[in-house]
Design an enzyme around this catalytic site. Structure first.
Site, PDB file in Angstrom:
ATOM      1  N   GLY A  10      24.695  38.538  18.643  1.00  0.00           N
ATOM      2  CA  GLY A  10      23.457  39.263  18.365  1.00  0.00           C
ATOM      3  C   GLY A  10      23.564  40.728  18.740  1.00  0.00           C
ATOM      4  N   ALA A  11      24.751  41.301  18.547  1.00  0.00           N
ATOM      5  CA  ALA A  11      25.016  42.648  19.060  1.00  0.00           C
ATOM      6  C   ALA A  11      24.801  43.739  18.013  1.00  0.00           C
ATOM      7  CB  ALA A  11      26.428  42.728  19.629  1.00  0.00           C
ATOM      8  N   VAL A  61      24.793  31.901  15.326  1.00  0.00           N
ATOM      9  CA  VAL A  61      25.281  31.208  16.526  1.00  0.00           C
ATOM     10  C   VAL A  61      24.776  29.760  16.608  1.00  0.00           C
ATOM     11  CG1 VAL A  61      25.564  33.319  17.883  1.00  0.00           C
ATOM     12  CG2 VAL A  61      23.391  32.055  17.998  1.00  0.00           C
ATOM     13  N   ASN A  87      23.934  36.542  23.739  1.00  0.00           N
ATOM     14  CA  ASN A  87      22.765  37.431  23.712  1.00  0.00           C
ATOM     15  C   ASN A  87      21.841  37.190  22.514  1.00  0.00           C
ATOM     16  OD1 ASN A  87      21.324  40.233  24.125  1.00  0.00           O
ATOM     17  ND2 ASN A  87      22.130  40.258  22.036  1.00  0.00           N
ATOM     18  N   SER A 139      15.608  35.330  29.993  1.00  0.00           N
ATOM     19  CA  SER A 139      14.448  36.216  30.011  1.00  0.00           C
ATOM     20  C   SER A 139      13.623  35.859  31.231  1.00  0.00           C
ATOM     21  CB  SER A 139      13.587  36.016  28.754  1.00  0.00           C
ATOM     22  OG  SER A 139      12.299  36.599  28.945  1.00  0.00           O
ATOM     23  N   TYR A 152       9.519  30.052  23.342  1.00  0.00           N
ATOM     24  CA  TYR A 152      10.457  31.070  23.838  1.00  0.00           C
ATOM     25  C   TYR A 152      10.739  30.849  25.322  1.00  0.00           C
ATOM     26  CZ  TYR A 152      12.406  35.761  24.699  1.00  0.00           C
ATOM     27  OH  TYR A 152      13.221  36.816  25.047  1.00  0.00           O
ATOM     28  N   LYS A 156      14.365  29.835  27.047  1.00  0.00           N
ATOM     29  CA  LYS A 156      15.016  30.695  28.046  1.00  0.00           C
ATOM     30  C   LYS A 156      15.191  29.958  29.376  1.00  0.00           C
ATOM     31  CE  LYS A 156      15.758  34.450  25.686  1.00  0.00           C
ATOM     32  NZ  LYS A 156      17.138  34.748  25.262  1.00  0.00           N
ATOM     33  N   ILE A 185      11.980  45.054  27.483  1.00  0.00           N
ATOM     34  CA  ILE A 185      12.962  46.103  27.195  1.00  0.00           C
ATOM     35  C   ILE A 185      12.616  46.695  25.829  1.00  0.00           C
ATOM     36  CG2 ILE A 185      15.426  46.612  26.934  1.00  0.00           C
ATOM     37  CD1 ILE A 185      14.723  45.448  29.724  1.00  0.00           C
TER      38      ILE A 185
HETATM   39  P1  NAI Z   1      16.806  42.445  18.800  1.00  0.00           P
HETATM   40  O1  NAI Z   1      15.919  41.785  17.828  1.00  0.00           O
HETATM   41  O2  NAI Z   1      16.828  43.912  18.909  1.00  0.00           O
HETATM   42  O3  NAI Z   1      18.307  41.945  18.596  1.00  0.00           O
HETATM   43  C1  NAI Z   1      18.637  40.595  18.464  1.00  0.00           C
HETATM   44  C2  NAI Z   1      19.791  40.486  17.496  1.00  0.00           C
HETATM   45  O4  NAI Z   1      20.183  39.100  17.456  1.00  0.00           O
HETATM   46  C3  NAI Z   1      19.430  40.892  16.073  1.00  0.00           C
HETATM   47  O5  NAI Z   1      20.324  41.863  15.580  1.00  0.00           O
HETATM   48  C4  NAI Z   1      19.511  39.578  15.294  1.00  0.00           C
HETATM   49  O6  NAI Z   1      19.990  39.738  13.959  1.00  0.00           O
HETATM   50  C5  NAI Z   1      20.487  38.780  16.125  1.00  0.00           C
HETATM   51  N1  NAI Z   1      20.342  37.353  15.901  1.00  0.00           N
HETATM   52  C6  NAI Z   1      19.200  36.630  15.817  1.00  0.00           C
HETATM   53  N2  NAI Z   1      19.461  35.350  15.572  1.00  0.00           N
HETATM   54  C7  NAI Z   1      20.808  35.243  15.496  1.00  0.00           C
HETATM   55  C8  NAI Z   1      21.679  34.162  15.263  1.00  0.00           C
HETATM   56  N3  NAI Z   1      21.215  32.931  15.029  1.00  0.00           N
HETATM   57  N4  NAI Z   1      23.019  34.397  15.268  1.00  0.00           N
HETATM   58  C9  NAI Z   1      23.507  35.642  15.495  1.00  0.00           C
HETATM   59  N5  NAI Z   1      22.704  36.708  15.719  1.00  0.00           N
HETATM   60  C10 NAI Z   1      21.383  36.517  15.715  1.00  0.00           C
HETATM   61  O7  NAI Z   1      16.417  41.767  20.214  1.00  0.00           O
HETATM   62  P2  NAI Z   1      16.745  42.175  21.728  1.00  0.00           P
HETATM   63  O8  NAI Z   1      15.475  42.553  22.361  1.00  0.00           O
HETATM   64  O9  NAI Z   1      17.892  43.072  21.816  1.00  0.00           O
HETATM   65  O10 NAI Z   1      17.115  40.734  22.314  1.00  0.00           O
HETATM   66  C11 NAI Z   1      18.428  40.372  22.707  1.00  0.00           C
HETATM   67  C12 NAI Z   1      18.306  39.212  23.670  1.00  0.00           C
HETATM   68  O11 NAI Z   1      17.589  39.621  24.823  1.00  0.00           O
HETATM   69  C13 NAI Z   1      17.559  38.014  23.095  1.00  0.00           C
HETATM   70  O12 NAI Z   1      18.180  36.811  23.549  1.00  0.00           O
HETATM   71  C14 NAI Z   1      16.192  38.148  23.719  1.00  0.00           C
HETATM   72  O13 NAI Z   1      15.519  36.925  23.793  1.00  0.00           O
HETATM   73  C15 NAI Z   1      16.557  38.699  25.081  1.00  0.00           C
HETATM   74  N6  NAI Z   1      15.493  39.374  25.796  1.00  0.00           N
HETATM   75  C16 NAI Z   1      14.874  40.465  25.264  1.00  0.00           C
HETATM   76  C17 NAI Z   1      13.873  41.091  25.986  1.00  0.00           C
HETATM   77  C18 NAI Z   1      13.181  42.291  25.464  1.00  0.00           C
HETATM   78  O14 NAI Z   1      12.168  42.678  26.060  1.00  0.00           O
HETATM   79  N7  NAI Z   1      13.624  42.921  24.395  1.00  0.00           N
HETATM   80  C19 NAI Z   1      13.453  40.611  27.311  1.00  0.00           C
HETATM   81  C20 NAI Z   1      14.193  39.461  27.772  1.00  0.00           C
HETATM   82  C21 NAI Z   1      15.159  38.873  27.032  1.00  0.00           C
END
Ligand code: NAI
Length: 245
Positions: A10-11, A61, A87, A139, A152, A156, A185
């Site tokens: 998910g990068a 994933v 991630n 999270s 969610y 987590k 974030i």
């Molecule tokens: P984001 O939406 O900016 O990025 C997530 C990425 O994961 C996206 O590019 C998406 O295409 C990809 N993705 C989604 N499902 C996928 C799959 N099945 N296989 C491969 N890639 C996939 O989100 P963010 O905020 O960067 O989140 C990253 C991680 O951090 C997540 O696990 C989220 O739950 C966690 N998180 C985020 C918080 C926040 O406040 N933004 C707080 C706590 C945890």
């Protein structure tokens, strides 16, 4: 870290992107995964343009065949994966009474099944080498729960439990498994949550602000490093003081 390889799921966006960029700056060869091929390759290209080493691979994933292919691509690019960062994630809000089974399943598929499948793919080589690191992105909502976020929060919390259980199984064989549990974030995922939710959350943060993806990446980089040699099955909280354990 030069020569060791990291796989970040998910990068293509947000926290995962920041983790990939930070790990590349620390000297890892980074395999950048995302559902979106364009986003994954854009991040890999950004890393290469900055003088780092990166390749990208698109895939889900939560899909067993995709995970096997992605793992093979990562190994072909940079050798055995020394650091896995699980991630990839999604956000979705719903009152529990109206939570659809499909949305519940999707949440667990990406976060829980995805973490399981990816870890299962990389672990045998880590155990054979007697060395490896897994960092799972959970999270703080997995620790305290969130309104309209039962699915969610549950997914987590499952990741935190899996982190602890796997750490107990494999740490004596050289593989350290830990988690980060970020607070809110500034990423596209958080912008998907309602404005009311974001305003209420900001008001209760001791630090008075949401975090930046690079601040979570710094925690992941620490857990990945040998400096974190005593951290086993832990959940670190870059969370603006929202949760204090
Ligand atoms: P984001 O939406 O900016 O990025 C997530 C990425 O994961 C996206 O590019 C998406 O295409 C990809 N993705 C989604 N499902 C996928 C799959 N099945 N296989 C491969 N890639 C996939 O989100 P963010 O905020 O960067 O989140 C990253 C991680 O951090 C997540 O696990 C989220 O739950 C966690 N998180 C985020 C918080 C926040 O406040 N933004 C707080 C706590 C945890």
């Amino acid at each position: 870290m030069a020569g060791t390889s990291a796989l970040v799921t998910g990068a293509g966006s947000g926290i995962g992107r920041a983790i990939a960029i930070r790990l590349a700056a620390d000297g890892y060869a980074v395999f950048v995964n995302d559902l979106s091929a364009e986003r994954a390759e854009a991040v890999a290209a950004e890393i290469r343009a900055a003088g780092g080493t990166a390749a990208s691979g698109a895939g889900d994933v939560g899909d067993e065949a995709d995970v096997a292919r992605l793992h093979a691509e990562a190994v072909a690019a940079f050798g055995a994966v020394a650091l896995l960062v699980n991630n990839a994630g999604i956000a979705h809000q719903s009152l529990f009474e109206s939570l659809e089974v499909a949305d519940f399943d999707r949440m667990f598929r990406v976060h829980v099944r995805g973490t399981f499948l990816m870890t299962r793919a990389v672990l045998p080589a880590m155990l054979a080498a007697g060395k490896g690191v897994v960092v799972n992105v959970a999270s703080q909502l997995g620790q305290i729960g969130g309104v309209e976020l039962v699915h969610y929060s549950g997914a987590k919390a499952a990741i935190i439990g899996m982190t602890k259980a796997l750490a107990r199984e494999v740490s004596a064989r050289g593989v350290r498994v830990n988690a980060v549990a970020p607070g809110p974030i500034n990423t596209p995922l958080v912008m998907d949550l309602s404005e009311d939710w974001r305003a209420a959350k900001k008001a209760e943060l001791p630090l008075g602000r949401f975090g930046e993806p690079s601040e979570v990446a710094a925690t992941v980089a620490f857990l990945a490093s040998d400096e974190a040699s005593l951290f086993v099955g832990q959940t670190l909280g870059p969370n603006s003081g929202d949760v204090m354990l």
